[in-house]
Design an enzyme around this catalytic site. Structure first.
Site, PDB file in Angstrom:
ATOM      1  N   LYS A   1       0.843  -1.198   0.000  1.00  0.00           N
ATOM      2  CA  LYS A   1       0.000   0.000   0.000  1.00  0.00           C
ATOM      3  C   LYS A   1       0.883   1.255   0.000  1.00  0.00           C
ATOM      4  CE  LYS A   1      -3.577   2.260   2.747  1.00  0.00           C
ATOM      5  NZ  LYS A   1      -4.488   2.176   3.875  1.00  0.00           N
TER       6      LYS A   1
ATOM      7  N   GLU B   1      10.489  -4.705   4.514  1.00  0.00           N
ATOM      8  CA  GLU B   1      10.561  -6.118   4.109  1.00  0.00           C
ATOM      9  C   GLU B   1      10.237  -6.268   2.620  1.00  0.00           C
ATOM     10  OE1 GLU B   1       8.913  -4.852   6.631  1.00  0.00           O
ATOM     11  OE2 GLU B   1       8.994  -6.135   8.412  1.00  0.00           O
TER      12      GLU B   1
ATOM     13  N   GLY C   1      -4.963  -1.871   5.030  1.00  0.00           N
ATOM     14  CA  GLY C   1      -4.113  -2.987   4.580  1.00  0.00           C
ATOM     15  C   GLY C   1      -4.730  -4.345   4.854  1.00  0.00           C
ATOM     16  N   ARG C   2      -5.235  -4.538   6.089  1.00  0.00           N
ATOM     17  CA  ARG C   2      -5.753  -5.864   6.449  1.00  0.00           C
ATOM     18  C   ARG C   2      -7.154  -6.123   5.896  1.00  0.00           C
ATOM     19  NH1 ARG C   2      -4.656  -2.470  10.431  1.00  0.00           N
ATOM     20  NH2 ARG C   2      -6.299  -1.707  11.822  1.00  0.00           N
TER      21      ARG C   2
ATOM     22  N   GLU D   1      -4.644  -6.592  14.898  1.00  0.00           N
ATOM     23  CA  GLU D   1      -4.156  -5.268  14.507  1.00  0.00           C
ATOM     24  C   GLU D   1      -5.304  -4.249  14.615  1.00  0.00           C
ATOM     25  OE1 GLU D   1      -0.679  -5.017  11.591  1.00  0.00           O
ATOM     26  OE2 GLU D   1      -2.208  -3.972  10.460  1.00  0.00           O
TER      27      GLU D   1
ATOM     28  N   HIS E   1      -4.501 -33.021  18.042  1.00  0.00           N
ATOM     29  CA  HIS E   1      -3.357 -33.806  18.502  1.00  0.00           C
ATOM     30  C   HIS E   1      -2.220 -32.907  18.965  1.00  0.00           C
ATOM     31  CE1 HIS E   1      -5.074 -37.644  17.210  1.00  0.00           C
ATOM     32  NE2 HIS E   1      -5.703 -36.879  16.315  1.00  0.00           N
TER      33      HIS E   1
ATOM     34  N   LYS F   1       9.281  -0.633  13.969  1.00  0.00           N
ATOM     35  CA  LYS F   1       9.808  -0.297  12.631  1.00  0.00           C
ATOM     36  C   LYS F   1      10.839   0.824  12.767  1.00  0.00           C
ATOM     37  CE  LYS F   1       5.602  -0.794   9.839  1.00  0.00           C
ATOM     38  NZ  LYS F   1       4.662  -0.015   9.031  1.00  0.00           N
TER      39      LYS F   1
HETATM   40  O1  F6P Z   1       2.050  -4.333   9.890  1.00  0.00           O
HETATM   41  C1  F6P Z   1       1.815  -3.004   9.662  1.00  0.00           C
HETATM   42  C2  F6P Z   1       1.297  -2.734   8.283  1.00  0.00           C
HETATM   43  O2  F6P Z   1       1.179  -1.375   8.131  1.00  0.00           O
HETATM   44  C3  F6P Z   1      -0.024  -3.430   7.995  1.00  0.00           C
HETATM   45  O3  F6P Z   1      -1.130  -2.753   8.466  1.00  0.00           O
HETATM   46  C4  F6P Z   1       0.031  -3.574   6.537  1.00  0.00           C
HETATM   47  O4  F6P Z   1      -0.897  -4.509   6.099  1.00  0.00           O
HETATM   48  C5  F6P Z   1       1.463  -3.995   6.339  1.00  0.00           C
HETATM   49  O5  F6P Z   1       2.171  -3.220   7.279  1.00  0.00           O
HETATM   50  C6  F6P Z   1       2.017  -3.820   4.974  1.00  0.00           C
HETATM   51  O6  F6P Z   1       2.003  -2.509   4.566  1.00  0.00           O
HETATM   52  P1  F6P Z   1       2.194  -2.124   3.053  1.00  0.00           P
HETATM   53  O7  F6P Z   1       1.092  -2.742   2.271  1.00  0.00           O
HETATM   54  O8  F6P Z   1       2.169  -0.631   3.014  1.00  0.00           O
HETATM   55  O9  F6P Z   1       3.535  -2.649   2.595  1.00  0.00           O
END
Ligand code: F6P
Length: 551
Positions: free
Chosen positions: A208, A214, A269-270, A354, A385, A513
């Site tokens: 987003k 990452e 995002g979620r 979240e 199990h 972060k």
């Molecule tokens: O984990 C934090 C967060 O901001 C989430 O809400 C989001 O889904 C994720 O990082 C990834 O963010 P982006 O889509 O901006 O890379």
């Protein structure tokens, strides 16, 4: 704006506290004995989904008090505000409109002054056209070959939702091999990309913000891998696409905006799998199935709009508040009895934790009550199990949600009957338990005597009275999956409204972060930062020492 009512200030809350004292000791098996219609009274069937919540520690009075709580907290107003596009994510001043992405009637939906529907339709059309070209093989890579493997690079909401759905809909998958890379640990990228041919690989960079460390690290490594093997920077336009709200960052990265699928800040995002973030889903199962997923969710949206807390989402939310705040329950297990849903608990972890893992209310005050619970789970019967022992006989009360399908997509022998028998039996065992009299009789029948019986007895008793809710669906289809996801999304919304928290921000992920930056500087030898505590410095030093010794 949504109401900002402290639930503990309501008269319903106080009544619930007294009511809890009166009902806490009641065993559910007595409730079933007393009321032959308990299942009918405490279950709802809508279309092809049945929600059985009769095996919960609730009476008619409990549910009616919880409904009154929702009324006093003006939950209905909050639901209305969300669907109307009001900026209910106040700390980010954003509307929350993932429901517009699946608004299948196309009726106008406004975020501020803008009707978002034309843009939603445009991106959906762009996604369909692109997916059709990739699936049919018409879209060619840099060397003229068709795509065989798709790798979604993203994390959090840009990974968990699409990954969960792609796994859930494997039965409907086409020829494309769709994979997911999320962790910044290079092992994830390396292992997921094993055996891939750069000539036939398409990377989707899903972010987003297009700034997430990452995702950007993985995307840069993927690009380097493509350029190294295909020998030309120009290959990127054929092998990488971006899903983002941040056009500038996409361009700076080097992806042509023509290969970008956009979405908007009003998509959390979620809650984004319904947006361009769902491109990997559409590639995996095709546009028609993706649209059926949207339709299923849309159907549920209509129900929640109309029924509010009476909807399945509402019932799940009321139960969650009941256990979390009156029984002092901390965790909630989600147990899908379907292997295809093996990523569902992981998806719900982000969606729920979240969203409602907050300790400051909508008035800026620390909550004096419990908010979101810890969500966890594994597919049945594997969980049986592993951790069910603790649920049955441990010291903690853990409400369980079972999710099961009447029909199997892989009807082999009697596997499915056995799977469902296990699912239903677990709910029954958790509810009924096994009392001392029954255990004693069983031991006697097994030939045990006096002292032996006395010694074994306490270990073999099951207290029971452990709550569970079962969602039984006729069949796992894109449509029913869409409904299932939406049921839980709206459960989270309604629970957040009841608990007076902002469910659509996530400030709690920022600090870690931020601190990763100075820590990284120190790891990379760019020290001088004395902001780090002695433990963290000690860990960095030890890591550097280990590396020195082994290099
Ligand atoms: O984990 C934090 C967060 O901001 C989430 O809400 C989001 O889904 C994720 O990082 C990834 O963010 P982006 O889509 O901006 O890379």
């Amino acid at each position: 704006m949504i109401p900002k009512i402290d639930p503990t200030s309501t008269s319903s809350w106080k009544l619930l506290q007294t009511h809890y004292k009166n009902v806490q000791a009641i065993h559910m098996s007595h409730l079933f004995e007393e009321d032959p219609n308990r299942f009918q009274r405490f279950s709802v069937q809508q279309g092809h989904i049945l929600l059985d919540y009769s095996k919960n520690r609730v009476t008619e009075e409990t549910m009616s008090l919880l409904r009154s709580l929702a009324e006093e907290c003006k939950v209905a107003e909050g639901i209305k505000a969300m669907f109307a596009g009001e900026p209910i994510n106040e700390t980010e001043n954003r509307a929350v409109l993932h429901t517009a992405l699946r608004n299948r009637l196309g009726a106008p939906v406004y975020a501020g002054e803008t009707n978002v529907m034309p843009a939603v339709q445009d991106v959906l059309t762009q996604m369909k056209q692109f997916s059709n070209r990739v699936i049919s093989g018409e879209h060619k890579g840099f060397t003229g070959r068709s795509v065989e493997t798709v790798v979604n690079i993203g994390i959090g909401g840009s990974d968990l939702g699409p990954h969960m759905v792609v796994e859930a809909l494997r039965h409907y998958a086409n020829r494309l091999d769709v994979r997911f890379v999320s962790n910044v640990d290079a092992t994830h990228l390396v292992e997921q990309c094993k055996g891939m041919d750069p000539e036939t690989t398409l990377f989707i960079v899903a972010s987003k913000t297009f700034t997430t460390q990452e995702t950007m690290t993985n995307a840069h490594s993927a690009r380097a891998w493509l350029v190294e093997h295909l020998g030309d920077e120009d290959c990127i336009s054929k092998h990488m696409v971006a899903l983002s709200t941040n056009r500038t960052a996409v361009e700076i990265f080097g992806i042509d905006p023509a290969n970008m699928f956009t979405f908007w800040d009003w998509v959390g995002g979620r809650y984004s799998l319904w947006s361009a973030i769902g491109l990997s889903i559409m590639l995996a199962v095709g546009p028609a199935h993706f649209e059926a997923l949207l339709e299923g969710a849309f159907e549920e949206d209509q129900r929640v709009k109309a029924d509010g807390v009476e909807s399945m989402s509402g019932i799940l939310a009321l139960l969650s508040v009941w256990y979390g705040n009156f029984f002092g329950v901390d965790t909630h297990a989600v147990l899908p009895y379907d292997q295809y849903l093996h990523r569902f608990p992981a998806f719900l972890q982000q969606a729920d934790m979240e969203s409602n893992g907050k300790s400051v209310d909508r008035n800026g005050k620390r909550t004096a009550y419990e908010t979101g619970s810890i969500i966890w789970g594994e597919p049945g019967t594997n969980g049986q199990h592993a951790f069910y022992q603790l649920i049955h006989q441990g010291t903690k009360l853990i409400p369980c949600d079972f999710v099961a399908f009447s029909q199997s997509l892989n009807p082999v022998g009697d596997h499915h009957e056995k799977l469902l028998a296990n699912c239903f039996a677990q709910g029954m065992a958790l509810m009924q338990g096994k009392d001392e009299y029954t255990v004693r009789k069983e031991l006697e029948a097994a030939g045990k005597e006096g002292a032996q019986i006395k010694a074994l007895l306490p270990y073999k008793i099951f207290e029971g009275n452990k709550p569970s809710t079962t969602l039984l669906i006729d069949r796992l289809t894109p449509h029913s999956l869409g409904r299932l996801i939406a049921i839980y999304e709206h459960k989270i919304l309604i629970e957040g409204l009841l608990l007076n928290v902002y469910s659509f921000d996530q400030w709690g992920v920022e600090l870690g972060k931020d601190l990763a930056k100075p820590v990284l500087e120190n790891i990379q030898g760019d020290s001088g930062s004395d902001a780090l505590d002695s433990s963290t410095m000690g860990l960095i030093q030890a890591m550097l020492n280990f590396n020195e010794r082994t290099s």
